[in-house]
Design a protein around this motif. Structure first.
Motif, short mmCIF file in Angstrom:
data_model
loop_
_atom_site.label_atom_id
_atom_site.label_comp_id
_atom_site.label_asym_id
_atom_site.label_seq_id
_atom_site.Cartn_x
_atom_site.Cartn_y
_atom_site.Cartn_z
N MET A 1 0.86 -1.18 -0.04
CA MET A 1 -0.08 0.03 -0.10
C MET A 1 0.84 1.24 0.06
N ASN A 2 1.94 1.31 0.73
CA ASN A 2 2.65 2.40 0.90
C ASN A 2 3.53 2.72 -0.58
N GLU A 3 3.86 1.77 -1.14
CA GLU A 3 4.36 2.10 -2.59
C GLU A 3 3.34 2.78 -3.64
N THR A 4 2.14 2.05 -3.32
CA THR A 4 1.09 2.65 -4.29
C THR A 4 0.89 4.50 -3.79
N TYR A 5 1.05 4.54 -2.62
CA TYR A 5 0.83 5.95 -2.34
C TYR A 5 1.91 6.65 -2.70
N SER A 6 3.12 6.16 -2.73
CA SER A 6 4.31 7.16 -3.03
C SER A 6 4.25 7.26 -4.68
N ALA A 7 3.74 6.26 -5.33
CA ALA A 7 3.63 6.15 -6.90
C ALA A 7 2.60 7.33 -7.37
N VAL A 8 1.27 7.17 -6.55
CA VAL A 8 0.35 8.27 -6.75
C VAL A 8 0.75 9.79 -6.40
N ALA A 9 1.33 9.73 -5.04
CA ALA A 9 1.70 11.09 -4.88
C ALA A 9 2.87 11.71 -5.61
N GLY A 10 3.62 10.77 -6.38
CA GLY A 10 4.66 11.31 -7.16
C GLY A 10 4.08 11.81 -8.52
N PHE A 11 3.20 11.06 -8.93
CA PHE A 11 2.53 11.36 -10.24
C PHE A 11 1.62 12.58 -9.83
N ALA A 12 0.98 12.90 -8.75
CA ALA A 12 0.22 14.04 -8.78
C ALA A 12 1.13 15.30 -8.53
N GLN A 13 2.20 14.98 -7.99
CA GLN A 13 3.02 16.23 -7.68
C GLN A 13 3.59 16.71 -9.15
N THR A 14 4.12 15.80 -9.78
CA THR A 14 4.81 15.97 -11.14
C THR A 14 3.69 16.63 -12.03
N TRP A 15 2.71 15.95 -12.41
CA TRP A 15 1.74 16.30 -13.22
C TRP A 15 1.01 17.72 -12.77
N GLY A 16 0.69 17.74 -11.54
CA GLY A 16 0.11 18.99 -10.75
C GLY A 16 0.71 20.30 -10.91
N LEU A 17 2.05 19.91 -10.99
CA LEU A 17 3.10 21.26 -11.06
C LEU A 17 3.04 21.79 -12.58
N LEU A 18 3.09 20.64 -13.41
CA LEU A 18 3.08 20.96 -15.02
C LEU A 18 1.79 21.56 -15.27
N TYR A 19 0.55 21.08 -14.71
CA TYR A 19 -0.61 21.52 -14.98
C TYR A 19 -0.83 23.10 -14.61
N PHE A 20 -0.40 23.27 -13.54
CA PHE A 20 -0.39 24.55 -12.81
C PHE A 20 0.61 25.75 -13.64
#
Length: 51
Positions: A1-20
């Protein structure tokens, strides 16, 4: 579960920054587009108008 959270958090941070960053660029382009200057100048004078 912790690995999934890290993957989702990394995806959100990277693409969220690009989006903004892209959204900010679009807003800047709209604001500084020469065609919109009259509208913004007119809006800037609203507080100084006497009704």
């Amino acid at each position: 579960m912790n690995e999934t959270y890290s993957a989702v958090a990394g995806f959100a941070q990277t693409w969220g920054l690009l989006y903004f960053v892209v959204l900010f660029g679009i807003v800047l382009a709209y604001v500084f587009w020469p065609k919109n200057r009259k509208d913004f100048d007119d809006a800037a004078q609203i507080p100084f108008r006497e009704d």
